[in-house]
Each structure stands twice: as structure tokens, then as C-alpha cells.
Design a protein around this motif. Structure first.
Motif, PDB file in Angstrom:
ATOM      1  N   THR A  61       0.826  -1.209   0.000  1.00 40.29           N
ATOM      2  CA  THR A  61       0.000   0.000   0.000  1.00 40.29           C
ATOM      3  C   THR A  61       0.859   1.258   0.000  1.00 40.29           C
ATOM      4  OG1 THR A  61      -0.134   0.232   2.409  1.00 40.29           O
ATOM      5  CG2 THR A  61      -1.728  -1.252   1.349  1.00 40.29           C
ATOM      6  N   VAL A  62       0.234   2.352  -0.405  1.00 36.06           N
ATOM      7  CA  VAL A  62       0.916   3.650  -0.403  1.00 36.06           C
ATOM      8  C   VAL A  62       1.295   4.044   1.018  1.00 36.06           C
ATOM      9  CG1 VAL A  62       0.602   6.114  -0.875  1.00 36.06           C
ATOM     10  CG2 VAL A  62      -0.149   4.412  -2.554  1.00 36.06           C
ATOM     11  N   ALA A  63       0.415   3.782   1.959  1.00 37.06           N
ATOM     12  CA  ALA A  63       0.702   4.126   3.359  1.00 37.06           C
ATOM     13  C   ALA A  63       1.939   3.387   3.853  1.00 37.06           C
ATOM     14  CB  ALA A  63      -0.505   3.792   4.234  1.00 37.06           C
ATOM     15  N   GLU A  64       2.034   2.086   3.568  1.00 35.24           N
ATOM     16  CA  GLU A  64       3.201   1.312   3.977  1.00 35.24           C
ATOM     17  C   GLU A  64       4.462   1.824   3.290  1.00 35.24           C
ATOM     18  OE1 GLU A  64       2.594  -2.866   3.325  1.00 35.24           O
ATOM     19  OE2 GLU A  64       0.603  -2.807   4.202  1.00 35.24           O
ATOM     20  N   ALA A  65       4.326   2.194   2.021  1.00 36.30           N
ATOM     21  CA  ALA A  65       5.475   2.680   1.259  1.00 36.30           C
ATOM     22  C   ALA A  65       6.031   3.967   1.849  1.00 36.30           C
ATOM     23  CB  ALA A  65       5.079   2.894  -0.191  1.00 36.30           C
ATOM     24  N   ASN A  66       5.151   4.862   2.218  1.00 35.82           N
ATOM     25  CA  ASN A  66       5.600   6.145   2.745  1.00 35.82           C
ATOM     26  C   ASN A  66       6.104   6.043   4.182  1.00 35.82           C
ATOM     27  OD1 ASN A  66       5.132   7.792   0.431  1.00 35.82           O
ATOM     28  ND2 ASN A  66       2.933   7.711   0.839  1.00 35.82           N
ATOM     29  N   GLU A  67       5.695   4.981   4.872  1.00 35.95           N
ATOM     30  CA  GLU A  67       6.197   4.757   6.228  1.00 35.95           C
ATOM     31  C   GLU A  67       7.581   4.102   6.214  1.00 35.95           C
ATOM     32  OE1 GLU A  67       3.288   2.372   8.151  1.00 35.95           O
ATOM     33  OE2 GLU A  67       1.796   4.001   8.288  1.00 35.95           O
ATOM     34  N   ASN A  68       7.894   3.382   5.128  1.00 34.14           N
ATOM     35  CA  ASN A  68       9.161   2.650   5.063  1.00 34.14           C
ATOM     36  C   ASN A  68       9.808   2.864   3.691  1.00 34.14           C
ATOM     37  OD1 ASN A  68      11.264   0.918   5.744  1.00 34.14           O
ATOM     38  ND2 ASN A  68      10.121  -0.929   5.174  1.00 34.14           N
ATOM     39  N   PRO A  69      10.226   4.094   3.380  1.00 35.55           N
ATOM     40  CA  PRO A  69      10.722   4.409   2.037  1.00 35.55           C
ATOM     41  C   PRO A  69      12.022   3.702   1.665  1.00 35.55           C
ATOM     42  CG  PRO A  69      11.111   6.245   3.536  1.00 35.55           C
ATOM     43  CD  PRO A  69      10.231   5.282   4.262  1.00 35.55           C
ATOM     44  N   ASP A  70      12.811   3.298   2.659  1.00 30.95           N
ATOM     45  CA  ASP A  70      14.122   2.731   2.354  1.00 30.95           C
ATOM     46  C   ASP A  70      14.045   1.425   1.559  1.00 30.95           C
ATOM     47  OD1 ASP A  70      15.315   4.833   3.615  1.00 30.95           O
ATOM     48  OD2 ASP A  70      15.692   3.765   5.507  1.00 30.95           O
ATOM     49  N   VAL A  71      12.891   0.752   1.566  1.00 30.97           N
ATOM     50  CA  VAL A  71      12.780  -0.509   0.820  1.00 30.97           C
ATOM     51  C   VAL A  71      12.931  -0.292  -0.683  1.00 30.97           C
ATOM     52  CG1 VAL A  71      11.326  -1.577   2.568  1.00 30.97           C
ATOM     53  CG2 VAL A  71      10.254  -0.405   0.627  1.00 30.97           C
ATOM     54  N   PHE A  72      12.745   0.942  -1.144  1.00 29.74           N
ATOM     55  CA  PHE A  72      12.842   1.225  -2.580  1.00 29.74           C
ATOM     56  C   PHE A  72      14.282   1.460  -3.035  1.00 29.74           C
ATOM     57  CE2 PHE A  72       8.554   2.632  -1.382  1.00 29.74           C
ATOM     58  CZ  PHE A  72       7.796   1.976  -2.342  1.00 29.74           C
ATOM     59  N   ALA A  73      15.176   1.701  -2.109  1.00 34.07           N
ATOM     60  CA  ALA A  73      16.548   2.064  -2.464  1.00 34.07           C
ATOM     61  C   ALA A  73      17.277   0.916  -3.152  1.00 34.07           C
ATOM     62  CB  ALA A  73      17.314   2.496  -1.219  1.00 34.07           C
ATOM     63  N   HIS A  74      18.272   1.285  -3.958  1.00 42.26           N
ATOM     64  CA  HIS A  74      19.214   0.338  -4.590  1.00 42.26           C
ATOM     65  C   HIS A  74      18.609  -0.520  -5.698  1.00 42.26           C
ATOM     66  CE1 HIS A  74      21.894   1.384  -1.311  1.00 42.26           C
ATOM     67  NE2 HIS A  74      21.017   0.957  -0.435  1.00 42.26           N
ATOM     68  N   LYS A  75      17.387  -0.267  -6.125  1.00 44.38           N
ATOM     69  CA  LYS A  75      16.807  -1.088  -7.184  1.00 44.38           C
ATOM     70  C   LYS A  75      17.380  -0.654  -8.533  1.00 44.38           C
ATOM     71  CE  LYS A  75      14.193  -3.368  -4.365  1.00 44.38           C
ATOM     72  NZ  LYS A  75      14.592  -2.725  -3.105  1.00 44.38           N
ATOM     73  N   GLY A 186      10.757   6.437  -4.820  1.00 41.29           N
ATOM     74  CA  GLY A 186      11.319   5.604  -5.871  1.00 41.29           C
ATOM     75  C   GLY A 186      12.825   5.515  -5.741  1.00 41.29           C
ATOM     76  N   SER A 187      13.397   4.448  -6.259  1.00 41.80           N
ATOM     77  CA  SER A 187      14.845   4.274  -6.233  1.00 41.80           C
ATOM     78  C   SER A 187      15.525   5.335  -7.092  1.00 41.80           C
ATOM     79  CB  SER A 187      15.209   2.884  -6.758  1.00 41.80           C
ATOM     80  OG  SER A 187      16.604   2.747  -6.900  1.00 41.80           O
ATOM     81  N   GLY A 188      16.580   5.937  -6.567  1.00 38.46           N
ATOM     82  CA  GLY A 188      17.337   6.900  -7.354  1.00 38.46           C
ATOM     83  C   GLY A 188      18.211   6.248  -8.407  1.00 38.46           C
ATOM     84  N   THR A 189      18.543   4.965  -8.216  1.00 41.46           N
ATOM     85  CA  THR A 189      19.505   4.294  -9.089  1.00 41.46           C
ATOM     86  C   THR A 189      19.112   4.303 -10.565  1.00 41.46           C
ATOM     87  OG1 THR A 189      20.088   2.873  -7.222  1.00 41.46           O
ATOM     88  CG2 THR A 189      20.874   2.202  -9.397  1.00 41.46           C
ATOM     89  N   PRO A 190      17.882   3.892 -10.938  1.00 44.83           N
ATOM     90  CA  PRO A 190      17.544   3.869 -12.365  1.00 44.83           C
ATOM     91  C   PRO A 190      17.611   5.237 -13.026  1.00 44.83           C
ATOM     92  CG  PRO A 190      15.943   2.616 -11.096  1.00 44.83           C
ATOM     93  CD  PRO A 190      16.784   3.373 -10.116  1.00 44.83           C
ATOM     94  N   VAL A 191      17.319   6.277 -12.263  1.00 46.94           N
ATOM     95  CA  VAL A 191      17.364   7.627 -12.839  1.00 46.94           C
ATOM     96  C   VAL A 191      18.799   7.977 -13.227  1.00 46.94           C
ATOM     97  CG1 VAL A 191      16.814  10.051 -12.469  1.00 46.94           C
ATOM     98  CG2 VAL A 191      15.365   8.284 -11.446  1.00 46.94           C
ATOM     99  N   PHE A 192      19.754   7.653 -12.356  1.00 46.33           N
ATOM    100  CA  PHE A 192      21.164   7.884 -12.684  1.00 46.33           C
ATOM    101  C   PHE A 192      21.613   6.979 -13.824  1.00 46.33           C
ATOM    102  CE2 PHE A 192      21.226   9.942  -8.541  1.00 46.33           C
ATOM    103  CZ  PHE A 192      22.125  10.977  -8.736  1.00 46.33           C
TER     104      PHE A 192
END
Length: 284
Positions: A61-75, A186-192
Motif C-alpha cells: 500500500t501507499v501508506a506502507e510505502a511512505n512509512e518505510n521508504p528505504d525498501v525502494f533504495a538500490h533497485k 522511488g529508487s534513485g539508481t535507475p534515474v542515474f
């Protein structure tokens, strides 16, 4: 490789049991798989079975995502593409693949590996060889690219940044509603990776556009998209159209990057559906 979650595995089992043509949806940055819910209903009402796996480790869910943003890192791009590449192996029938933004890039990479029966890439992120870099694209990427440390971080867009990158073609009221309902980090990696693709011969952000096993491809471009401007999608089309399989470009007038989730999503879904239905009928 990250394996499918138990819930996703059950979804694949359900799709196989249905005997229907599967459609796999791939979301991009700053959204979750739930952003495809309307599309899934649309296609299921027309006789397809649908699946929308998230990226690896995506919250539900969006709520879970915004509570734990670090799970998106490094993708990374390859990590996510490899994750979605499990889909054809789990399915009895080669799926249709529909992707948006970075999901549109991933959809093309799956097609490059001959893993999709028909592919629809909506406002797809560019790949190596796509040269235009419009100012609006640079501004949309600035929340990530402005800080090199964001390569290893998850980045959340402010409302103003989401408004510019996604919902610039909408009313203020609808833009705010979409931000509250859908926006996640969102993960910063793909943008770079995408920003450096034309400087790095070994980039993960590339597509073999000449692969004869690619299959039919529809590229859809929002005319007013700031994140993936029309010029970027046209440049991708010019590379893809040399493929021996059919390549089609469809421009959506007056539409921005939110075209898959805003009030006009059905118009885009109908364009995709018509292309898919025609190509599947030809292939039978």
C-alpha cells in the motif's frame, strides 16, 4: 534473484488455471502495482487474465510505502527486469506486457528477450541511443540527479515535483488527489543509470532494437509529458521501427505522465487494447 512473493505466485497460478491470455503490467518509479487496478479490471472484463507484480520488495500500500521508504533504495534496472522476466516461465501462455515510464523501458527489455507476445510501452524511459534530453526531462529528474548521494537512496517527490513531472496537464484538484492516492518514493539508481546511458557502453539501460524475436510493439506518448517528453518517445520509435516486427507510435494529445492513472486512463487503455487484440488475432 528475488523470487515472486507467495501472493504473486498465487496470482500466477490463478492466471494459468483460467486458460485466458495473460497480461502483465509493469509500473514505473513513484507508483505501485495498485496503480494498474483500473486497467486490470478493464482487461479482465474483455476476456483476459491480468497480473501486476510489484518491483522487488515493494510494499502493498501507499501508506506502507511512505512509512518505510528505504525498501525502494538500490533497485537497479537489470534487477527489476530480471524480476519481471520470471513471468513467462510461470505462465503457460506467453504474456502481453504493458509498462509505463521505467516500466515501459522494462517492457521493451522483456520484448528484446522474446518474453512477450505483444508489448505496449507507455511514456517509456529512454535507453542507450535515445539522444534527446529536453529541459523538462532534466527538471523532472532534478529531485534525484541534483544530489549524487541519491544514487543509493529512495527519493520521494514533493507535491510540487509530482505536479510538474506527472500531473502538469491536470487541474490542481485532480493533481492533488492523484498525489495523495498514488505517489510513493522511488529508487534513485535507475534515474542515474538512464542519465548516463549514452556515456556508458555497458549500461543496463539498453535495448537490442534489431532482435527479430521482439514481437509487435506499441509506443504511447503523452504530448505534454514532462518526465518522458514526446521527443524522447519519438526517438525511441525511430530506433525500434527498424525491427522486423511491427512498431507503432501513438501520440495522446494534451496528456501528461499521469495518463495511466488520471481521469483519461480509459482512452489510453482502449488504444492499448485495440493494438493488442489485433496483433494477437494476427498471431493465431
Amino acid at each position: 534473484m528475488t523470487h515472486l512473493t507467495p501472493h504473486e505466485q498465487r496470482e500466477f497460478d490463478r492466471a494459468n488455471a483460467s486458460g485466458l491470455q495473460p497480461v502483465v503490467f509493469v509500473h514505473g518509479l513513484y507508483l505501485l502495482a495498485s496503480s494498474w487496478d483500473n486497467w486490470r479490471t478493464f482487461f479482465e472484463e474483455r476476456g483476459y487474465t491480468t497480473l501486476a507484480p510489484g518491483w522487488p520488495d515493494d510494499p502493498k500500500t501507499v501508506a506502507e510505502a511512505n512509512e518505510n521508504p528505504d525498501v525502494f533504495a538500490h533497485k537497479r534496472i537489470k534487477q527489476v527486469t530480471d524480476y519481471y522476466a520470471q513471468a513467462p516461465g510461470q505462465l503457460k501462455r506467453k504474456p502481453v506486457v504493458i509498462g509505463h515510464s521505467f516500466g515501459g523501458l522494462i517492457a521493451q527489455q522483456l520484448a528484446d528477450e522474446a518474453l512477450s507476445a505483444v508489448t505496449v510501452a507507455i511514456d517509456p524511459a529512454g535507453f542507450r541511443g535515445v539522444l534527446p534530453v529536453p529541459l523538462s526531462e532534466l527538471k523532472s529528474g532534478a529531485p534525484v540527479l541534483s544530489n549524487p548521494l541519491n544514487y543509493h537512496r529512495a527519493v520521494a517527490l514533493t507535491y510540487e515535483q509530482f505536479r510538474y513531472g506527472f500531473t502538469n496537464a491536470l487541474s490542481e484538484e485532480e493533481a492533488r488527489q492523484l498525489y495523495d492516492r498514488y505517489a510513493v518514493p522511488g529508487s534513485g539508481t535507475p534515474v542515474f543509470q538512464a542519465a548516463a546511458a549514452n556515456l556508458n557502453p555497458w549500461t543496463e539501460d539498453q535495448v537490442n532494437t534489431s532482435n527479430p524475436e521482439r514481437g509487435p510493439l506499441l509506443l504511447v506518448a503523452g504530448e505534454q509529458d514532462h518526465t518522458v517528453p514526446l521527443a524522447v518517445v519519438k526517438a525511441a520509435y525511430k530506433l525500434q521501427r527498424h525491427n522486423s516486427s511491427l512498431t507503432t507510435l501513438r501520440e495522446m494529445p494534451g496528456r501528461g505522465h499521469s495518463l495511466t492513472i488520471d481521469h483519461g486512463w480509459r482512452e489510453v487503455a482502449e488504444v492499448a487494447f485495440a493494438f493488442i487484440k489485433e496483433q494477437l488475432s494476427i498471431g493465431q
